[in-house]
Write a protein that holds these residues in place. Structure first.
Motif, PDB file in Angstrom:
ATOM      1  N   LEU B  46       0.859  -1.171   0.000  1.00  0.00           N
ATOM      2  CA  LEU B  46       0.000   0.000   0.000  1.00  0.00           C
ATOM      3  C   LEU B  46       0.901   1.229   0.000  1.00  0.00           C
ATOM      4  N   CYS B  47       0.623   2.140  -0.907  1.00  0.00           N
ATOM      5  CA  CYS B  47       1.420   3.367  -0.929  1.00  0.00           C
ATOM      6  C   CYS B  47       0.606   4.514  -0.367  1.00  0.00           C
ATOM      7  N   ILE B  48       1.222   5.287   0.512  1.00  0.00           N
ATOM      8  CA  ILE B  48       0.615   6.557   0.884  1.00  0.00           C
ATOM      9  C   ILE B  48       1.405   7.623   0.151  1.00  0.00           C
ATOM     10  N   ALA B  49       0.721   8.288  -0.778  1.00  0.00           N
ATOM     11  CA  ALA B  49       1.400   9.279  -1.585  1.00  0.00           C
ATOM     12  C   ALA B  49       0.910  10.657  -1.188  1.00  0.00           C
ATOM     13  N   ARG B  99      10.060  -6.410  15.645  1.00  0.00           N
ATOM     14  CA  ARG B  99       9.842  -7.849  15.564  1.00  0.00           C
ATOM     15  C   ARG B  99       8.722  -8.165  14.576  1.00  0.00           C
ATOM     16  N   GLU B 100       7.610  -7.492  14.746  1.00  0.00           N
ATOM     17  CA  GLU B 100       6.445  -7.749  13.889  1.00  0.00           C
ATOM     18  C   GLU B 100       6.241  -6.637  12.863  1.00  0.00           C
ATOM     19  N   ILE B 101       6.509  -5.415  13.307  1.00  0.00           N
ATOM     20  CA  ILE B 101       6.373  -4.271  12.409  1.00  0.00           C
ATOM     21  C   ILE B 101       7.727  -3.572  12.364  1.00  0.00           C
ATOM     22  N   ALA B 102       8.327  -3.566  11.200  1.00  0.00           N
ATOM     23  CA  ALA B 102       9.642  -2.935  11.096  1.00  0.00           C
ATOM     24  C   ALA B 102       9.540  -1.706  10.221  1.00  0.00           C
ATOM     25  N   MET B 103      10.518  -0.830  10.369  1.00  0.00           N
ATOM     26  CA  MET B 103      10.445   0.413   9.615  1.00  0.00           C
ATOM     27  C   MET B 103      11.808   0.781   9.045  1.00  0.00           C
ATOM     28  N   ILE B 104      11.813   1.310   7.829  1.00  0.00           N
ATOM     29  CA  ILE B 104      13.049   1.901   7.300  1.00  0.00           C
ATOM     30  C   ILE B 104      12.782   3.353   6.953  1.00  0.00           C
ATOM     31  N   THR B 180      14.149  -9.894  11.266  1.00  0.00           N
ATOM     32  CA  THR B 180      13.214 -10.562  12.176  1.00  0.00           C
ATOM     33  C   THR B 180      12.036 -11.158  11.418  1.00  0.00           C
ATOM     34  N   ASN B 181      12.096 -11.044  10.109  1.00  0.00           N
ATOM     35  CA  ASN B 181      10.990 -11.495   9.274  1.00  0.00           C
ATOM     36  C   ASN B 181       9.664 -10.876   9.729  1.00  0.00           C
ATOM     37  N   PRO B 182       9.569  -9.565   9.716  1.00  0.00           N
ATOM     38  CA  PRO B 182       8.370  -8.899  10.230  1.00  0.00           C
ATOM     39  C   PRO B 182       7.159  -9.137   9.327  1.00  0.00           C
ATOM     40  N   LYS B 183       5.996  -9.005   9.918  1.00  0.00           N
ATOM     41  CA  LYS B 183       4.768  -9.169   9.123  1.00  0.00           C
ATOM     42  C   LYS B 183       4.513  -7.922   8.290  1.00  0.00           C
ATOM     43  N   VAL B 184       4.893  -6.775   8.877  1.00  0.00           N
ATOM     44  CA  VAL B 184       4.639  -5.510   8.196  1.00  0.00           C
ATOM     45  C   VAL B 184       5.949  -4.738   8.092  1.00  0.00           C
ATOM     46  N   LEU B 185       6.225  -4.207   6.902  1.00  0.00           N
ATOM     47  CA  LEU B 185       7.397  -3.349   6.729  1.00  0.00           C
ATOM     48  C   LEU B 185       6.902  -1.967   6.313  1.00  0.00           C
ATOM     49  N   ILE B 186       7.268  -0.976   7.124  1.00  0.00           N
ATOM     50  CA  ILE B 186       6.901   0.395   6.777  1.00  0.00           C
ATOM     51  C   ILE B 186       8.143   1.079   6.231  1.00  0.00           C
ATOM     52  N   ALA B 187       8.041   1.613   5.029  1.00  0.00           N
ATOM     53  CA  ALA B 187       9.196   2.289   4.429  1.00  0.00           C
ATOM     54  C   ALA B 187       8.815   3.733   4.167  1.00  0.00           C
ATOM     55  N   GLU B 212       9.471 -13.048  -1.295  1.00  0.00           N
ATOM     56  CA  GLU B 212      10.075 -14.158  -0.568  1.00  0.00           C
ATOM     57  C   GLU B 212       9.464 -14.344   0.821  1.00  0.00           C
ATOM     58  N   PHE B 213       9.273 -13.245   1.526  1.00  0.00           N
ATOM     59  CA  PHE B 213       8.823 -13.326   2.921  1.00  0.00           C
ATOM     60  C   PHE B 213       7.324 -13.060   3.090  1.00  0.00           C
ATOM     61  N   ASN B 214       6.644 -12.725   1.999  1.00  0.00           N
ATOM     62  CA  ASN B 214       5.219 -12.450   2.050  1.00  0.00           C
ATOM     63  C   ASN B 214       4.895 -11.310   3.029  1.00  0.00           C
ATOM     64  N   THR B 215       5.709 -10.306   3.012  1.00  0.00           N
ATOM     65  CA  THR B 215       5.544  -9.179   3.928  1.00  0.00           C
ATOM     66  C   THR B 215       4.477  -8.222   3.403  1.00  0.00           C
ATOM     67  N   ALA B 216       3.763  -7.626   4.342  1.00  0.00           N
ATOM     68  CA  ALA B 216       2.869  -6.543   3.950  1.00  0.00           C
ATOM     69  C   ALA B 216       3.693  -5.267   3.979  1.00  0.00           C
ATOM     70  N   MET B 217       3.605  -4.470   2.920  1.00  0.00           N
ATOM     71  CA  MET B 217       4.459  -3.289   2.873  1.00  0.00           C
ATOM     72  C   MET B 217       3.630  -2.019   2.811  1.00  0.00           C
ATOM     73  N   LEU B 218       4.026  -1.071   3.675  1.00  0.00           N
ATOM     74  CA  LEU B 218       3.412   0.246   3.639  1.00  0.00           C
ATOM     75  C   LEU B 218       4.499   1.200   3.172  1.00  0.00           C
TER      76      LEU B 218
END
Lengths: 285, 585
Positions: B46-49, B99-104, B180-187, B212-218
């Motif tokens: 999902l992109c927030i633009a 662990r579950e929600i990671a951010m870059i 940590t193989n998070p479920k959600v990655l926020i970038a 590969e990891f089936n991550t949900a990405m924001l």
């Protein structure tokens, strides 16, 4: 006109108004000391001491009590204001001027001159300030003005260091480079674009420095190379009587309060002035 | 877990419901995010633009529970696996975070600890989240760096952040986030600080890891090109309000909200610029021959040959009257250094002639006189204006320095200049901080115009601005060019902007021009491998043009610009495939 407007807006803050009022009181007291002080500051009153020879606490005759020699403390503090103000303003003023000149020259001109100036500053910093002051005071026989000069010689070092690094960081900002591209001369950049950014730092030192200067004067007086007794200064009143702190606390308390109140007042006014001179803060408070 | 509940979980891994974020108290209370709702699913992006100030980054911080103290969330809910995150105590949040929600974040340098080696930081993350311990942690760190395709893993593990390039640092950040193989990655703007080719690499990498990891990405971005490359669904935000929320295809083909339409229209697209008349028959105003800029380095040891950074190595070009010459290239290619050298802000070798007058070695009054004819606009309008001076003082300063104009004359001229750049003349009593980024850039342009120069060097003049503002400033530059017959040297990393504005384009790579020619020759028929690579990396805000950046993923080794003092660079040879089109061989 602009100065008056700045003055008036500053007075709108209650703390600043009180601080300004206190500074005015001290200045007036030091100028009109002979008329304000109830007694001669150096007269030793027989009735100023108890029969055992102890100083008197505050009472109706001696408003702030008497000191170890039976002199009126209030009169001494009023006369001492003169000494402390002269030392505080003159000595610190000279220190800030020297420090600023050295710091700006070293930071803006750089090169071998800047290098030489900063190594001199480092040398002064490494040298124990008190030792230097003692040496200077010993060579030049102590008087009020010599003490002020000695203190300035010791205190400019910190100012120079701070102004130096500030100058370097401001000179590296992009707008300074832009000024060069529109053809501004070095002097123009220095006075019109660098100096206004240094004003806050200079003001903070000019006000904060006053308290350290007053204290340094007190230290020198204590070591016998400062303001020579019987001439009173706030610092030497404290140091004369510090060993009696438990039995005659007023002797330390009143001049101590005066020193703290004066330096606090200068700090508050300095802060307010700094904010007032910074257009980017307008309307944000 | 039954298949059905698994699907259930996938349906709403993370859902944000009617989130509002406010700042301040009482009358000063401001709502910066209003009624934001969306759901995030595993393996989807999902992109927030939105442009700056839209509240997109704050929304991300709210999910992480990292909002600044001054912020309040008066309403709304954030549900992660049926846990309400907004009311979760900090101690529990810490367990989820990373662990579950990671951010870059945007700037990888400030997000990495400069005092710890890459290996230590990765291993610490592994241990803190109990992914692995002891030598297992080291093993895990290795694996992750390999997963983000960092070359020479063992060596990198021992290196510190400052020893890596921006792109490598961002890869490390991603490795750390994905460890940590998070479920959600926020970038949050993960590629904004990077060059296009590096951006393409990072985007490709993120796609790969997600698969590969089936991550949900924001993914939070201002770049509609990145949105088109990455998103499954898009939320368009403006000033804290959701303007539109739609699947990618729908958003790009049938944008409903007028704001989205405006935003998409403002994005410069490579390959859509109209024709430009050639100016090469006009007289030459700026002639640059064999320009070299070298920065000497301190000797490492006594008696070693001193080394130097060769920032610009033998650049030559001509700039004609009324023409815009674009200089494109990635960071460190020497394009800004070239501009600064021409402004005499740096010492240089070689020759640069402005209307026949040599610029090299000018000093004092002669240099001052030349400055009337050549002026510069800088990238960051925040930094380029002295914050303590009023607009009148700033824009009027060149007039004071060069023409000694009296105050009332300056006031008149400044008012006229401001109107010319689209600002009301009576704003001249204000200070820079009272203007927005776009307005400040207009002020900088007005100042550059004050002396009626012939040539303006524009160093990334629109890179710090939002796209809608960008378009306006570009238009202003074009209008001014027509009006005063100005010549621009337009330095930029943005190919689409260059395509729109420039008559001719020069591509710089490691201090040299590798290709130069008319816009159509260089951008539409690139001959040099580097130009092609650069163009291939530009994300395009178009549907159905999602590109495969795989070819770019292999690190393209850039030559080391540090050379011994006496090193003689091999002379560059050009071929001319078409008239006026030169390509380095």
């Amino acid at each position: 006109m602009a100065a008056l407007r700045i003055f008036l807006t500053m007075c709108r803050r209650p703390s600043v108004a009180v601080a300004l009022a206190f500074i005015v009181i001290v200045v007036v007291a030091s100028l009109l000391a002979p008329w304000i002080a109830p007694y001669d500051p150096n007269e030793q009153f027989f009735e100023g001491l108890t029969l055992e020879g102890a100083p008197l606490p505050p009472n109706a005759t001696y408003w702030l009590g008497t000191d170890l020699l039976g002199r009126d403390l209030f009169s001494r503090i009023v006369y001492g204001a003169r000494t402390s103000l002269i030392i505080g303003i003159v000595a610190n003023g000279i220190a800030v001027v020297i420090g600023t000149l050295v710091g700006i020259t070293a930071g803006f001109v750089r090169g071998w001159l800047g290098m030489a100036l900063m190594r001199l500053t480092d040398l002064m910093m490494a040298f124990p300030a008190l030792l230097l002051a003692i040496a200077l005071a010993a060579i030049l026989s102590p008087s009020l003005w010599i003490v002020a000069l000695v203190i300035a010689m010791v205190n400019w070092v910190q100012v120079a260091r701070v102004i130096y690094s500030e100058t370097i960081s401001i000179a590296a900002r992009e707008f300074v480079a832009v000024e060069r591209t529109i053809g501004a001369s070095s002097l123009r950049i220095l006075f019109s674009h660098l100096l206004p950014h240094l004003v806050p730092t200079i003001l903070v030192w000019a006000t904060l420095g006053i308290s350290t200067t007053v204290l340094l004067e007190a230290t020198l007086s204590f070591l016998g190379i400062g303001v020579q007794p019987p001439l009173p200064s706030w610092g030497n009143i404290i140091f004369e009587s510090q060993s009696y702190f438990t039995s005659a606390s007023w002797l330390v308390l009143f001049p101590g309060v005066a020193i703290v109140a004066l330096s606090l007042s200068f700090n508050l006014v300095g802060d307010a002035l700094r904010d007032e001179l910074d257009p980017t803060l307008k309307g944000r408070r | 877990m039954s298949v059905q509940t698994e699907q259930e979980a996938a349906r709403s891994l993370l859902s944000v419901e009617r989130l509002a974020i406010e700042f301040g108290h009482g009358a000063r209370r401001r709502r910066v995010v209003d009624e934001l709702s969306f759901t995030l699913q595993s393996g989807r992006t999902l992109c927030i633009a939105g442009e700056s100030g839209s509240g997109k980054s704050l929304s991300a911080l709210a999910i992480m529970g990292l909002l600044p103290r001054a912020a309040a969330t008066p309403s709304g809910a954030i549900l992660f696996k049926d846990q309400e995150l907004l009311s979760l105590p900090e101690r529990h949040m810490q367990r989820l975070r990373g662990r579950e929600i990671a951010m870059i974040f945007q700037e990888p340098m400030t997000s990495l600890n400069p005092m710890m080696s890459i290996g230590q930081q990765l291993e610490e993350t592994a241990r803190r989240h109990r992914i692995a311990a002891g030598s297992g942690a080291h093993q895990r760190a290795r694996e992750m760096l390999e997963a983000v395709r960092v070359p020479h893993v063992e060596r990198r593990l021992k290196q510190y952040p400052h020893e890596l390039s921006g792109g490598m640092r961002q890869r490390v950040m991603i490795a750390m986030a994905m460890l940590t193989n998070p479920k959600v990655l926020i970038a949050d703007e993960p590629t904004t600080a990077l060059d296009v080719t590096i951006q393409a690499q990072i985007l490709e990498l993120m796609r790969d890891l997600q698969r590969e990891f089936n991550t949900a990405m924001l993914l939070i971005t201002h770049d509609m090109g990145v949105v088109a490359e990455m998103a499954d669904e898009v939320v368009v935000m403006n000033q804290g309000v959701v303007e539109e929320q739609a699947p990618l295809r729908q958003l790009f083909t049938h944008p409903k909200a007028s704001y989205t339409q405006k935003l998409l229209a403002a994005v410069p697209r490579l390959g859509t610029a109209g024709p430009l008349a050639s100016k090469t028959e006009r007289p030459v105003v700026l002639e640059v021959d064999d320009l070299k800029v070298r920065f000497p380095l301190r000797r490492e040891r006594l008696f070693t040959t001193p080394k130097e950074v060769r920032a610009v190595e033998g650049v030559s070009f001509r700039l004609h009257q009324g023409e815009t010459l674009g200089i494109v290239g990635e960071s460190g290619c020497g394009k800004s250094t070239t501009g600064k050298a021409l402004m005499n802000m740096l010492a240089f070798e070689g020759s640069a002639r402005l209307n026949g007058q040599e610029l090299n070695g000018l000093k004092g009054e002669a240099l001052k006189a030349v400055r009337r004819d050549i002026q510069m606009i800088f990238q960051d309008p925040f930094a380029a204006l002295n914050p303590r001076k009023s607009i009148l003082e700033l824009v009027g300063e060149p007039l004071l320095i060069h023409h000694r104009l009296a105050l009332h004359e300056r006031e008149e001229r400044v008012a006229a200049l401001l109107e010319q750049v689209g600002l009301p003349g009576d704003t001249m009593r204000r200070y820079p901080h009272q203007f927005s980024g776009g307005q400040r850039q207009r002020i900088c342009i007005a100042r550059a115009l004050a002396l009626k120069p012939k040539v303006i060097i524009a160093d990334e003049p629109v890179s710090a601005l939002d796209v809608s503002v960008q378009a306006q400033v570009l238009e202003l530059l074009e209008t001014l060019q027509r009006q005063y017959d100005l010549s621009y040297l337009f330095i930029s990393h943005d190919m689409a902007v260059v395509e729109r504005l420039c008559h001719r384009v020069a591509v710089m790579y490691s201090g040299q021009i590798v290709e130069i020619g008319s816009r159509d020759q260089v951008l539409h028929d690139p001959q040099h491998a580097y130009t092609r690579r650069l163009l291939a990396a530009v994300p395009v805000p178009e549907m159905d043009s999602r590109r495969d950046f795989k070819a770019l993923l292999e690190a393209f080794e850039s030559p080391n610009p540090i050379k011994p003092h006496d090193y003689i660079a091999p002379a560059q040879c050009y071929i001319e495939p078409n008239a006026g089109h030169f390509v380095a061989v």
